[in-house]
Design an enzyme around this catalytic site. Sequence first.
Site, PDB file in Angstrom:
ATOM      1  N   ARG A 153      -4.616 -26.822 -32.767  1.00  0.00           N
ATOM      2  CA  ARG A 153      -4.814 -26.639 -34.312  1.00  0.00           C
ATOM      3  C   ARG A 153      -4.946 -28.285 -34.566  1.00  0.00           C
ATOM      4  NH1 ARG A 153      -5.901 -22.153 -33.811  1.00  0.00           N
ATOM      5  NH2 ARG A 153      -5.392 -20.248 -35.071  1.00  0.00           N
TER       6      ARG A 153
ATOM      7  N   GLU B 117     -11.287 -28.439 -41.657  1.00  0.00           N
ATOM      8  CA  GLU B 117     -12.395 -27.956 -40.961  1.00  0.00           C
ATOM      9  C   GLU B 117     -13.436 -27.475 -41.883  1.00  0.00           C
ATOM     10  OE1 GLU B 117     -11.163 -24.771 -37.965  1.00  0.00           O
ATOM     11  OE2 GLU B 117     -10.346 -26.651 -36.630  1.00  0.00           O
TER      12      GLU B 117
ATOM     13  N   HIS C  48     -14.509 -25.695 -33.716  1.00  0.00           N
ATOM     14  CA  HIS C  48     -13.543 -24.564 -33.560  1.00  0.00           C
ATOM     15  C   HIS C  48     -14.318 -23.382 -32.727  1.00  0.00           C
ATOM     16  CE1 HIS C  48      -9.236 -23.122 -35.013  1.00  0.00           C
ATOM     17  NE2 HIS C  48      -9.657 -22.356 -34.003  1.00  0.00           N
TER      18      HIS C  48
END
Length: 280
Positions: A196, A225, A244
Amino acid sequence: KKVQAIYLWWHKPVIDKELLQSLPNLKVIANSGVGMDHLDLKLVASFGVKMANAPHAVSSSTADTGMALLLASARRLVEVHNILISPSVEYCEADILGVKVAGATLGIIGMGSIGYKIALRAKAFEMNILYHNRTQRKAQEEQAVGATYCKKLDSLLQQADFVMVVVSLTPQTHKLIGKRELELMKPTATLINISRGAVVDQEALVAALQTGVIGAAALDVTSPEPLPRDHPLLKLKNIIITPHLGIKTAKASYMITEEAVENILAALNGLSLPSEVLPN
């Protein structure tokens, strides 16, 4: 009143007190991934609702992403790709030297199912493997991948050529990698984060990359993000950032859904959940 299960895909819908109060017959929330930091686990549990994640479906795809970032960073693939597609390029510069992966030392922070699969892949690339984890793996598991346990994180950071972060985001791991930790790393080392974004202090990382404290970084996760378009990380050459991608393959997405359905059906039938997550 009819809703008994929620399947979360990419953190949607948002699970808050208002939603939980509106669903009196909710029995289970199944998450499409491993990380549960977007959920207030104690709040959900206080409503008598069970929770499950999908650790089995995502581990291989996420491990592949970690190794892809390691290899791409080591050989500077994004940088040279951008040079070669430039309209003005006439030749490929011979002095764009990468880092040899075979024989290099990989330090894995977090040796759960994903971390262990990264170790399996790294062994095939003839890497030396160190790992730091809350608990040491069994001797036979270490021997199978040739991994050496580092009880202290500092020891791993000082020795590794590549540091891969594979931990869950918790209050204990928030900004686990900060200015002090980056300064312990080799000036030629690469930081890879597939956990993360908040596990790494991004301001400290920017400074470390700008001043040569470490050599490079490869991030599949950031905070937030996506990053704001003026973020200094986006202006650096010695970094790769992906959106991601960890679990994003067609097969993994299908397997995640299968695992979620398995957990939901177990909850609805009063059975134990194969991948139940309990509040800390």
